[in-house]
Design a protein around this motif. Structure first.
Motif, PDB file in Angstrom:
ATOM      1  N   LEU A 332      -4.371   4.933  10.141  1.00  0.00           N
ATOM      2  CA  LEU A 332      -5.297   4.091   9.392  1.00  0.00           C
ATOM      3  C   LEU A 332      -4.488   3.267   8.394  1.00  0.00           C
ATOM      4  CD1 LEU A 332      -8.136   6.687   8.627  1.00  0.00           C
ATOM      5  CD2 LEU A 332      -7.716   5.379  10.721  1.00  0.00           C
ATOM      6  N   ILE A 333      -4.768   1.965   8.325  1.00  0.00           N
ATOM      7  CA  ILE A 333      -3.927   1.061   7.543  1.00  0.00           C
ATOM      8  C   ILE A 333      -4.759  -0.105   7.047  1.00  0.00           C
ATOM      9  CG2 ILE A 333      -3.259  -0.312   9.569  1.00  0.00           C
ATOM     10  CD1 ILE A 333      -0.443  -0.520   8.413  1.00  0.00           C
ATOM     11  N   ASN A 334      -4.274  -0.782   6.028  1.00  0.00           N
ATOM     12  CA  ASN A 334      -4.916  -2.015   5.570  1.00  0.00           C
ATOM     13  C   ASN A 334      -4.261  -3.207   6.242  1.00  0.00           C
ATOM     14  OD1 ASN A 334      -4.579  -4.441   3.320  1.00  0.00           O
ATOM     15  ND2 ASN A 334      -6.648  -3.612   3.457  1.00  0.00           N
ATOM     16  N   LEU A 335      -5.075  -4.039   6.864  1.00  0.00           N
ATOM     17  CA  LEU A 335      -4.590  -5.292   7.433  1.00  0.00           C
ATOM     18  C   LEU A 335      -4.973  -6.386   6.444  1.00  0.00           C
ATOM     19  CD1 LEU A 335      -3.253  -6.698   9.848  1.00  0.00           C
ATOM     20  CD2 LEU A 335      -5.523  -6.970  10.846  1.00  0.00           C
ATOM     21  N   GLY A 336      -4.137  -6.570   5.461  1.00  0.00           N
ATOM     22  CA  GLY A 336      -4.439  -7.512   4.389  1.00  0.00           C
ATOM     23  C   GLY A 336      -3.365  -7.437   3.330  1.00  0.00           C
ATOM     24  N   GLU A 337      -3.759  -7.481   2.056  1.00  0.00           N
ATOM     25  CA  GLU A 337      -2.788  -7.515   0.960  1.00  0.00           C
ATOM     26  C   GLU A 337      -2.874  -6.285   0.071  1.00  0.00           C
ATOM     27  OE1 GLU A 337      -4.570 -10.518   1.767  1.00  0.00           O
ATOM     28  OE2 GLU A 337      -2.770 -10.828   2.978  1.00  0.00           O
ATOM     29  N   ALA A 338      -3.352  -5.156   0.603  1.00  0.00           N
ATOM     30  CA  ALA A 338      -3.429  -3.920  -0.178  1.00  0.00           C
ATOM     31  C   ALA A 338      -2.240  -3.030   0.168  1.00  0.00           C
ATOM     32  CB  ALA A 338      -4.741  -3.196   0.098  1.00  0.00           C
ATOM     33  N   TYR A 339      -1.487  -2.620  -0.856  1.00  0.00           N
ATOM     34  CA  TYR A 339      -0.240  -1.891  -0.633  1.00  0.00           C
ATOM     35  C   TYR A 339      -0.248  -0.493  -1.234  1.00  0.00           C
ATOM     36  CZ  TYR A 339       1.387  -6.488   0.755  1.00  0.00           C
ATOM     37  OH  TYR A 339       1.523  -7.696   1.393  1.00  0.00           O
ATOM     38  N   THR A 340      -1.395  -0.038  -1.712  1.00  0.00           N
ATOM     39  CA  THR A 340      -1.494   1.303  -2.273  1.00  0.00           C
ATOM     40  C   THR A 340      -2.756   1.980  -1.749  1.00  0.00           C
ATOM     41  OG1 THR A 340      -2.692   0.499  -4.224  1.00  0.00           O
ATOM     42  CG2 THR A 340      -0.285   0.649  -4.387  1.00  0.00           C
ATOM     43  N   LEU A 341      -2.815   3.290  -1.920  1.00  0.00           N
ATOM     44  CA  LEU A 341      -3.997   4.073  -1.564  1.00  0.00           C
ATOM     45  C   LEU A 341      -4.603   4.675  -2.823  1.00  0.00           C
ATOM     46  CD1 LEU A 341      -2.770   6.108   1.556  1.00  0.00           C
ATOM     47  CD2 LEU A 341      -4.358   4.182   1.549  1.00  0.00           C
ATOM     48  N   PRO A 349      -8.883   0.939   0.983  1.00  0.00           N
ATOM     49  CA  PRO A 349      -8.770  -0.356   1.656  1.00  0.00           C
ATOM     50  C   PRO A 349      -8.392  -0.279   3.133  1.00  0.00           C
ATOM     51  CG  PRO A 349      -6.748   0.096   0.492  1.00  0.00           C
ATOM     52  CD  PRO A 349      -7.664   1.254   0.212  1.00  0.00           C
ATOM     53  N   GLN A 350      -8.411   0.919   3.722  1.00  0.00           N
ATOM     54  CA  GLN A 350      -8.055   1.030   5.136  1.00  0.00           C
ATOM     55  C   GLN A 350      -9.118   0.326   5.984  1.00  0.00           C
ATOM     56  OE1 GLN A 350      -5.431   1.978   3.694  1.00  0.00           O
ATOM     57  NE2 GLN A 350      -4.784   3.515   5.154  1.00  0.00           N
ATOM     58  N   ASN A 351      -8.706  -0.671   6.764  1.00  0.00           N
ATOM     59  CA  ASN A 351      -9.656  -1.442   7.567  1.00  0.00           C
ATOM     60  C   ASN A 351      -9.145  -1.720   8.974  1.00  0.00           C
ATOM     61  OD1 ASN A 351      -7.650  -3.281   7.055  1.00  0.00           O
ATOM     62  ND2 ASN A 351      -8.941  -4.767   5.991  1.00  0.00           N
ATOM     63  N   HIS A 352      -8.115  -0.977   9.390  1.00  0.00           N
ATOM     64  CA  HIS A 352      -7.472  -1.261  10.667  1.00  0.00           C
ATOM     65  C   HIS A 352      -6.873   0.038  11.193  1.00  0.00           C
ATOM     66  CE1 HIS A 352      -5.667  -3.708  13.719  1.00  0.00           C
ATOM     67  NE2 HIS A 352      -4.426  -3.602  13.273  1.00  0.00           N
TER      68      HIS A 352
END
Length: 607
Positions: A332-341, A349-352
């Motif tokens: 699970l990962i963010n496909l965008g500009e979010a670099y923290t959890l 922000p996980q959307n991918h």
């Protein structure tokens, strides 16, 4: 006739961006949300909001309020809504001004979803108007069985006079709270429930900044989750996805056939062959019905339908790998500009979803149709991941300048009438290659003249030419772009003149960076990445041309940014070598890097 030419570089120093004092387009005058959380994670929320319009932009942006809900999991009721004019008159929103519509498409792909939208159209909205709404949201089916998640991220672009969020929590469900900037916490408990209250105020507003990272990384927030850690989130996702990745007899036969057609090979070669089959045969179509935003379809149906979203691509890849004895995990990962959890899992922000193969310590994004095996798209890089099958977190690799190289070679020949013939080669290596491949997808089969005109116009040039490039999905070939072109005159030639160094049918990366005007200052980190640009240029003039001046050599190396340019003249030929290295260990730069960019760009004044 002797032509007199002065060769100069376009000055890359521009006036700095100076923004007028920022004014929030809206003030959240009062916002009160009360959420009742049941033992099974379902919930009911009542929200009252009163917003004040501050500017004309606020009228455009907020005179309609759009609220979304998933039809198979949630209910949304608009209990009341009205406008209060600056004079104090209250104007109710009538039923005919509350509209409902289906979800819209995004990413240019087909999307089928049961997400619905209710739109409140407020009457007689002017600057100074106040917009009131009272909303009831009922979540009768949870995304993860037995779990509750909630997050509120403050938006820095608006003012908050008063923001209050209350929780009434059944004691049979344990919730974790984490906040930044919000005040409050546990208030009291009864025999059956615990009560929490958080408040937030924001007296000033700041504008967005170009390229800034996600608000998930920078904003004040309130996060509430029944998950204690990301291992638990991974386990919950596996309950939705693992059975869908089971290698049935059909999947086993498909995997074996793909490998046989490729002629076999070691396990990494097999993983590559399976990946390439998916990206060439399964298109991206999202079907979000019920819990479809999180729960994938089974691998066999994905193959038969020949489409699926990111979760479906990951499930199919996992099933094919398993059929060949290769272990993998959804990531699970963010496909965008979010670099923290967040500290506690709340999905965002996980959307991918992509795939991680432990045997090769390799991330693979099976939705990326222009990315060679072994690389992942730009948007996936430098991000934290939740490795659901492994019950742990990880990180995708960033992009190093030393391995991310664009090498441009151009031979320009200036004709007596001022036109410029050119032959160019752009060779790309490293992760950045996938961006170049993706950029050319739309040019496949397009008329040469149109492609040429579009590229040249980006640099203020005109002319004719032809660009040939490696097919975007020809993953076994090194990526190159080769151009042959003739530019219309860019200077008063023949005759006394000064001219800039042309760009032609190249990507003009060093030239393009000259347009990256630095801000006076930044408040937030912003997206950036490591890369190296190498230019090797030759400019040949007619033999009788008198070249009176060329730029001085330049060298700069500080704060992870280096630039070196050399200019040599021999008879009627000028050779230019430029090297720019922008090094960064992450996929984002801290705000203070902006001030350092000023000094970096100053070096161009000497060219």
């Amino acid at each position: 006739m002797v032509a007199k030419v002065i060769i100069v570089l376009l000055s890359l120093i521009y006036p700095l961006i100076v923004s007028a004092e920022y004014q929030s387009s809206i003030t959240l005058e009062k916002y009160v949300k009360t959420i009742t959380v049941n033992a099974d994670g379902t919930s009911e929320a009542i929200t009252e909001a009163l917003d004040r319009i501050e500017t004309d932009k606020g009228i455009t942006a907020f005179s309609q309020s759009e609220l979304s809900f998933i039809k198979g999991m949630e209910r949304l009721e608009i209990l009341d809504a009205y406008t209060i004019t600056p004079s104090g008159k209250k104007i109710k929103v009538t039923k005919k001004n509350i509209r409902e519509r289906d979800d819209s498409t995004e990413r240019g792909a087909d999307i089928f979803t049961d997400t619905r939208h209710k739109i409140i159209i407020y009457p007689e909205v002017t600057v100074g108007s106040k917009l009131y709404s009272k909303i009831k949201e009922t979540n009768f089916k949870t995304k993860f069985n037995g779990h509750f998640i909630f997050s509120e991220f403050a938006i820095p672009y608006f003012k908050y006079d008063y923001n209050e969020i209350n929780f009434i929590v059944d004691k049979r469900i344990k919730l974790n709270f984490d906040s930044k900037g919000f005040e409050g916490g546990f208030i009291k408990e009864t025999e059956s429930h615990k009560y929490y209250k958080y408040t937030y105020k924001q007296t000033s507003a700041t504008p967005s900044e170009p390229g800034m990272v996600s608000l998930y990384d920078t904003s004040n927030y309130l996060v509430v989750s029944s998950f204690n850690n990301y291992a638990e989130l991974g386990e919950a996702y596996q309950k939705l996805a693992k059975s869908k990745a089971k290698p049935t007899g059909f999947i086993q036969g498909l995997a074996d056939g793909i490998i046989a057609n490729k002629g076999g090979g070691d396990k990494r070669a097999e993983a590559k062959a399976l990946y390439e089959w998916i990206v060439n045969n399964i298109r991206y179509v999202a079907v979000y019905v019920g819990n479809g935003g999180l729960e994938p379809h089974d691998s066999e149906s994905i193959v038969k339908n020949k489409y699926g979203d990111c979760k479906d691509h990951a499930v199919l890849y996992e099933a094919l790998l398993a059929a060949r004895g290769i272990e993998s995990s959804p990531a699970l990962i963010n496909l965008g500009e979010a670099y923290t959890l967040p500290k506690y899992p709340v999905i965002s922000p996980q959307n991918h979803v992509i795939t991680y193969i432990p045997e090769f310590d390799l991330y693979v994004d099976a939705t990326a149709q222009s990315v060679p095996f072994g690389d992942i798209p730009f948007g996936d890089r430098g991000k934290p991941t939740v490795l659901t099958a492994l019950k742990k977190t990880g990180n995708t690799p960033a992009m190093k300048a030393s391995e991310n190289i664009v090498r441009t070679t151009v031979k320009f020949k200036v004709q007596p009438d001022g036109k410029i013939d050119g032959i160019s080669t752009v060779a790309v290596s490293g992760p950045i290659e996938s961006n170049y491949r993706a950029n050319q997808v739309s040019n496949v089969g397009k008329d040469d003249n149109k492609v040429t005109a579009e590229i040249l116009s980006a640099y203020g040039e005109t002319g004719t030419g032809r660009l040939q490039f490696t097919k975007p999905n020809a993953f076994n070939e090194r990526y190159e772009e080769n151009g042959v072109f003739t530019l219309d005159p860019i200077a008063n030639f023949p005759g006394p003149a000064a001219m800039t160094i042309p760009v032609g049918l190249t990507q003009g990366r060093i030239y393009s960076l000259s347009k990256d005007k630095p801000l006076d200052s930044r408040k937030y980190p912003y997206s950036c990445f490591g890369r190296t640009y190498l230019d090797f240029l030759t400019i040949e003039f007619p033999k009788k041309t008198k070249i009176t001046r060329i730029p001085s050599n330049v060298s700069y190396n500080k704060d992870g940014m280096s630039y070196k340019a050399t200019y040599k003249k021999k008879d009627n030929v000028i050779n230019v070598t430029r090297e720019m290295v922008l090094d960064n260990k992450n996929m984002f730069c801290e705000a203070e890097r902006e001030a350092q960019k000023h000094a970096f760009l100053m070096c161009y004044k000497k060219t």
